[in-house]
Write a protein that holds these residues in place. Sequence first.
Motif, PDB file in Angstrom:
ATOM      1  N   SER A 437     -15.594 -29.719  40.747  1.00 37.86           N
ATOM      2  CA  SER A 437     -15.710 -31.293  40.511  1.00 37.86           C
ATOM      3  C   SER A 437     -16.011 -31.783  38.775  1.00 37.86           C
ATOM      4  O   SER A 437     -16.408 -32.722  38.603  1.00 37.86           O
ATOM      5  CB  SER A 437     -17.088 -31.818  41.203  1.00 37.86           C
ATOM      6  OG  SER A 437     -18.156 -31.058  40.542  1.00 37.86           O
ATOM      7  N   SER A 439     -15.745 -33.198  35.637  1.00 41.55           N
ATOM      8  CA  SER A 439     -14.831 -34.501  35.301  1.00 41.55           C
ATOM      9  C   SER A 439     -14.109 -34.410  34.164  1.00 41.55           C
ATOM     10  O   SER A 439     -13.804 -35.431  33.391  1.00 41.55           O
ATOM     11  CB  SER A 439     -15.846 -35.588  35.112  1.00 41.55           C
ATOM     12  OG  SER A 439     -17.027 -35.103  34.320  1.00 41.55           O
TER      13      SER A 439
ATOM     14  N   SER B  43     -11.936 -34.800  42.092  1.00 46.49           N
ATOM     15  CA  SER B  43     -12.841 -34.668  43.326  1.00 46.49           C
ATOM     16  C   SER B  43     -14.187 -34.386  42.598  1.00 46.49           C
ATOM     17  O   SER B  43     -14.262 -33.716  41.515  1.00 46.49           O
ATOM     18  CB  SER B  43     -12.380 -33.353  44.179  1.00 46.49           C
ATOM     19  OG  SER B  43     -12.393 -32.113  43.226  1.00 46.49           O
ATOM     20  N   VAL B  44     -15.241 -34.993  43.319  1.00 42.55           N
ATOM     21  CA  VAL B  44     -16.664 -34.868  42.681  1.00 42.55           C
ATOM     22  C   VAL B  44     -17.507 -34.520  43.622  1.00 42.55           C
ATOM     23  O   VAL B  44     -17.365 -34.774  44.677  1.00 42.55           O
ATOM     24  CB  VAL B  44     -17.043 -36.129  41.935  1.00 42.55           C
ATOM     25  CG1 VAL B  44     -16.105 -36.419  40.642  1.00 42.55           C
ATOM     26  CG2 VAL B  44     -17.004 -37.385  42.889  1.00 42.55           C
ATOM     27  N   ILE B  45     -18.700 -34.182  43.225  1.00 44.73           N
ATOM     28  CA  ILE B  45     -19.769 -33.960  44.103  1.00 44.73           C
ATOM     29  C   ILE B  45     -20.551 -35.313  44.060  1.00 44.73           C
ATOM     30  O   ILE B  45     -20.725 -35.853  42.876  1.00 44.73           O
ATOM     31  CB  ILE B  45     -20.745 -32.625  43.856  1.00 44.73           C
ATOM     32  CG1 ILE B  45     -21.188 -32.751  42.260  1.00 44.73           C
ATOM     33  CG2 ILE B  45     -20.001 -31.598  44.327  1.00 44.73           C
ATOM     34  CD1 ILE B  45     -22.213 -31.712  42.147  1.00 44.73           C
ATOM     35  N   ALA B  59     -21.001 -37.997  35.598  1.00 45.49           N
ATOM     36  CA  ALA B  59     -19.706 -37.630  34.900  1.00 45.49           C
ATOM     37  C   ALA B  59     -19.826 -37.715  33.389  1.00 45.49           C
ATOM     38  O   ALA B  59     -20.752 -37.961  32.895  1.00 45.49           O
ATOM     39  CB  ALA B  59     -18.607 -38.531  35.122  1.00 45.49           C
ATOM     40  N   LYS B  60     -19.188 -36.827  32.718  1.00 43.46           N
ATOM     41  CA  LYS B  60     -19.514 -37.029  31.436  1.00 43.46           C
ATOM     42  C   LYS B  60     -19.136 -38.130  30.673  1.00 43.46           C
ATOM     43  O   LYS B  60     -18.347 -38.507  31.078  1.00 43.46           O
ATOM     44  CB  LYS B  60     -18.652 -35.696  30.749  1.00 43.46           C
ATOM     45  CG  LYS B  60     -19.177 -34.361  30.905  1.00 43.46           C
ATOM     46  CD  LYS B  60     -18.495 -33.322  29.733  1.00 43.46           C
ATOM     47  CE  LYS B  60     -19.123 -31.949  30.296  1.00 43.46           C
ATOM     48  NZ  LYS B  60     -18.331 -30.850  29.953  1.00 43.46           N
ATOM     49  N   SER B  63     -15.573 -38.377  29.490  1.00 42.17           N
ATOM     50  CA  SER B  63     -14.571 -38.040  30.590  1.00 42.17           C
ATOM     51  C   SER B  63     -13.684 -39.033  30.831  1.00 42.17           C
ATOM     52  O   SER B  63     -13.791 -40.282  30.340  1.00 42.17           O
ATOM     53  CB  SER B  63     -15.313 -37.633  31.953  1.00 42.17           C
ATOM     54  OG  SER B  63     -15.952 -38.866  32.269  1.00 42.17           O
ATOM     55  N   TYR B 119     -27.137 -30.116  46.844  1.00 41.43           N
ATOM     56  CA  TYR B 119     -26.198 -28.958  46.750  1.00 41.43           C
ATOM     57  C   TYR B 119     -27.059 -27.780  46.238  1.00 41.43           C
ATOM     58  O   TYR B 119     -26.488 -26.450  46.307  1.00 41.43           O
ATOM     59  CB  TYR B 119     -25.170 -29.258  45.643  1.00 41.43           C
ATOM     60  CG  TYR B 119     -24.313 -30.249  45.989  1.00 41.43           C
ATOM     61  CD1 TYR B 119     -23.029 -30.161  46.819  1.00 41.43           C
ATOM     62  CD2 TYR B 119     -24.376 -31.646  45.763  1.00 41.43           C
ATOM     63  CE1 TYR B 119     -22.183 -30.938  47.161  1.00 41.43           C
ATOM     64  CE2 TYR B 119     -23.456 -32.626  46.009  1.00 41.43           C
ATOM     65  CZ  TYR B 119     -22.498 -32.320  46.888  1.00 41.43           C
ATOM     66  OH  TYR B 119     -21.712 -33.435  47.220  1.00 41.43           O
ATOM     67  N   ILE B 123     -25.681 -24.387  42.319  1.00 38.21           N
ATOM     68  CA  ILE B 123     -24.148 -24.709  42.488  1.00 38.21           C
ATOM     69  C   ILE B 123     -24.162 -26.289  41.583  1.00 38.21           C
ATOM     70  O   ILE B 123     -23.135 -26.294  40.868  1.00 38.21           O
ATOM     71  CB  ILE B 123     -24.265 -25.329  43.951  1.00 38.21           C
ATOM     72  CG1 ILE B 123     -23.841 -23.768  44.629  1.00 38.21           C
ATOM     73  CG2 ILE B 123     -22.870 -26.144  44.063  1.00 38.21           C
ATOM     74  CD1 ILE B 123     -23.622 -24.069  46.241  1.00 38.21           C
ATOM     75  N   LYS B 126     -23.519 -24.855  38.123  1.00 37.53           N
ATOM     76  CA  LYS B 126     -22.346 -24.283  38.280  1.00 37.53           C
ATOM     77  C   LYS B 126     -21.168 -25.470  37.971  1.00 37.53           C
ATOM     78  O   LYS B 126     -20.313 -25.111  37.349  1.00 37.53           O
ATOM     79  CB  LYS B 126     -22.154 -23.433  39.287  1.00 37.53           C
ATOM     80  CG  LYS B 126     -21.202 -22.282  39.145  1.00 37.53           C
ATOM     81  CD  LYS B 126     -21.311 -21.307  40.392  1.00 37.53           C
ATOM     82  CE  LYS B 126     -20.213 -20.403  40.412  1.00 37.53           C
ATOM     83  NZ  LYS B 126     -20.157 -19.586  41.603  1.00 37.53           N
ATOM     84  N   ILE B 127     -21.432 -26.326  38.863  1.00 41.22           N
ATOM     85  CA  ILE B 127     -20.483 -27.589  38.876  1.00 41.22           C
ATOM     86  C   ILE B 127     -20.372 -28.463  37.401  1.00 41.22           C
ATOM     87  O   ILE B 127     -19.594 -28.514  36.821  1.00 41.22           O
ATOM     88  CB  ILE B 127     -20.390 -28.315  39.958  1.00 41.22           C
ATOM     89  CG1 ILE B 127     -19.835 -27.354  41.047  1.00 41.22           C
ATOM     90  CG2 ILE B 127     -19.698 -29.494  39.955  1.00 41.22           C
ATOM     91  CD1 ILE B 127     -19.823 -27.940  42.463  1.00 41.22           C
ATOM     92  N   LEU B 128     -21.527 -28.901  37.166  1.00 42.73           N
ATOM     93  CA  LEU B 128     -21.750 -29.855  36.108  1.00 42.73           C
ATOM     94  C   LEU B 128     -22.145 -29.261  34.628  1.00 42.73           C
ATOM     95  O   LEU B 128     -22.065 -29.824  33.687  1.00 42.73           O
ATOM     96  CB  LEU B 128     -22.867 -30.917  36.655  1.00 42.73           C
ATOM     97  CG  LEU B 128     -22.694 -31.601  37.776  1.00 42.73           C
ATOM     98  CD1 LEU B 128     -23.825 -32.703  37.941  1.00 42.73           C
ATOM     99  CD2 LEU B 128     -21.752 -32.638  37.504  1.00 42.73           C
ATOM    100  N   GLY B 129     -22.315 -27.672  34.859  1.00 40.43           N
ATOM    101  CA  GLY B 129     -22.498 -27.302  33.657  1.00 40.43           C
ATOM    102  C   GLY B 129     -24.003 -27.512  33.119  1.00 40.43           C
ATOM    103  O   GLY B 129     -24.768 -28.167  33.925  1.00 40.43           O
ATOM    104  N   GLU B 131     -24.983 -28.823  30.072  1.00 44.42           N
ATOM    105  CA  GLU B 131     -25.162 -29.764  29.192  1.00 44.42           C
ATOM    106  C   GLU B 131     -26.341 -30.598  29.296  1.00 44.42           C
ATOM    107  O   GLU B 131     -27.075 -30.736  30.452  1.00 44.42           O
ATOM    108  CB  GLU B 131     -23.817 -30.748  29.022  1.00 44.42           C
ATOM    109  CG  GLU B 131     -22.794 -29.970  28.396  1.00 44.42           C
ATOM    110  CD  GLU B 131     -21.957 -29.301  29.460  1.00 44.42           C
ATOM    111  OE1 GLU B 131     -22.368 -29.242  30.638  1.00 44.42           O
ATOM    112  OE2 GLU B 131     -20.837 -28.720  29.346  1.00 44.42           O
TER     113      GLU B 131
END
Lengths: 444, 164
Positions: A437, A439, B43-45, B59-60, B63, B119, B123, B126-129, B131
Motif C-alpha cells: 500500500s 503510496s 492499493s492502500v490500507i 499517503a505521503k 505522493s 492492522y 504491519i 512495515k507498510i507506511l514506513g 517516516e
Amino acid sequence: MSSLFQEIKHGERIKLKLGAMQPLKKYKFFQEQVFEGFWPFNRFQSPANVFLLLLVYFIWGLCLYLIYNIPLSFMIAGSCGAFGLFLWTIGIFRYANALRNVEIERINKVNQKFLIGFLENLFHPSSIVLGVFIFTAVLTYLFTSPSLGTDNFLTQLRSAMNVESLPPLLMLFIFLLIFDLCYRLGLSLYLILTQIKRNLILSHYLNTPLLKSHFSPIDIRNLEGSDRIHFVSICGGFTLIPLGLLDPIILIVLLIYISITFILSTAVLIHLRFMYLRAIPDGIMKLIRSAKFAQVGTIRSGKIPHLTPTLFIFNGRNFFIATSNRSQKVKNLRNFNKIAILIDSQNQGDFTKSAGLLTIGHARIYGYNIRTGVGYFLILGFRMIRTYLLFQLKYPHYINEYLRGTKDLPRAWLVFPIISRTIIEIIPEEFYLSKASRSELIKF
Amino acid sequence: MRVKCEIDGKWCDIPDTISRFFLKKAMIYVCSMDRLKKPIIQSVIFVNEPSKCTIAFIAKRSSQIRKNLQNNPYLTLTLDETHLKDPLQHEGIMIETTTRTSTSQSEIQQCYDDLQKKYGIDITAKILGMEIITDYIKIEATPTKIIHWEGPFYRKFVCTGKKN
C-alpha cells in the motif's frame, strides 16, 4: 519481488540531470543540411520543403516534356521516381524527427550512452557514402552501357528522342533525380545497417543482468515506433518500379534492393519486439503470468474515475480485456481512451509483500456494436480470434460456466463475441511498479 | 442488518452485504485521475467509520495520489471477492467518492492510530514506513454512489435525503 524492487530502484538512482543541454538537436541528415542551406527550401519546415522539392521536379520535368517532346513513358517513369523520392524523404525526415525528440535528460546514464551512440552512428557524415557509391555505380552503368545486349535507360531515351546526345538541361534533370534517388537508396540501407548494429548492442545490454534494468520496455517500444516510420518509407521504393520497367537491369537491381531492405527492416522490427519482452523484468513477467484478475481504471465524464476488476490476458506485447459492449468501460473509453490496468500479486497470507504492476496506456475497442464489431473483425479478425483463444486457454472454467449458464445470464454477459461482447486492447505507454500500500509508484 | 450513516445531511442505507466487504478485505483499490486525465490505480490500507460512511487512509505528501486529488477530488474505490472458477460468484463493490485531504497533525495521528488498531503496529509500520507523521496527509473519502455486483447482477445505491 523485493529484489526486483532493488533492481528497478538501482536504475532510477543513476538518473542524470543535464540541465539545458540539448545534444539531440545537432543531429541532421545531409539532405536536411542541404535544405537549410538553399533558398527557397530553407524558408519552409518539413514536410513543406519536401513537397516543394517534389513540385520543382514536377514543374521542371513537365517543361522538359513539353520542350523536348520526351516520350510519355519516360515522363510517367520520371514522375513516379519524383513521387517515390517525396515519400521516401518524408519518411526519413519523420524518422529523424522522432529520434531527435527523445527527452534525453530523462534517460538514465546507461540508456543515454546507448542512445547517443546510436544517434552518432545514424547521423554520421559517412551516411552519404553508400548513396555516393550507388550513384557512381549507376552512372558507370548508364555511361559505359555494359548491359547484356539491351539498351540502357539513357540510350533508349536518346533513340526515342532521335538525338545523338541529350540536351544539357535534361541531362542535369536526370543527373539530379538519379543522385537524389541513389542518396535515398544508400541512406535507407545505411539506416538499416545502423539499426542492426543498435539491436545487437541493445541485445548485449539486455543479456547483462546489471545493465538490463536501465532499459525500459517502453523505450524499446518507442524505438520500434520510429523504425516503423522508416519501414513504411521503404515502401516508397515500389514507386520506382515504373522507372525500372524501361531498363531490365535497373529493374532487377531495384527489386533485389527492395527485397533485401524489406527483409532486413522486418527482421529489425521483429528483433525489437522480442527485446521489448526481454526488457520486462522477470519478476513482473511472473506476476503477469500468475495473476488471474486485474483492476481496470477509466475516466467517466472527464473527471470521475471508474474502477472494476476484470479478467485479462497478455499477448507478450499488449494487454487485452473482454467486456460487454454496453459496459461503462466501453462508454468511458469511447469518450477518452486513456486506461490503466493494475495487476497485483494479492498476497493474502502477508499482504505487506504484495507488489503490483500498473500499466497506463491507451485503449483500442474492437467494436462497440454489431456494425463496428463486424468492421473490426474484417480488419483484425485473426487477432480477435487469437485473443478469444487465449482467454479460453487461461480461463477454461469461466468460459464453461458462461456457456453452461446461458439461459440465466443477462444479455451483456452472454458469450457472443461481437454481438454482446467486445475486446479492449490496452497499449502500454507507461509501466509502474507499486508495492503493497505504499503510496509511491516507481516508473520503469 | 443494515448500516445507516449520514453524508452531508443525506442518509445512506447500506445493506450488510456491502458493509461486510470493509471487514473482509485488508486493502482497497483506489483510482484517481492525474493532470493529463490518466487513471492511476493503487492499493492502500484503510479505515472506515461506519457511522460517517467515510473511508480514510494516509499517503505521503509527495505522493502521486496527493497531486492527483489536488487537481481532481474524485476518487473511486473498489473492493472485490474474486472466484477463480465461477464468474457467477464474483462479488464486489465500487464506491465513487469525493475526497477531503487534511494536513492537520491531530487528524493524521488519529488516522494512523486507527490503522495501527486495525492492522497492528508492526504491519502499519512495515507498510507506511517509519517516516515522521508530518510527511503524511490524511485522505477522507465520502461516498456519492455505491455499485454492488454479484455475478452478472448490479445494484446501485445513492444516498437519499430521508432517514427511514
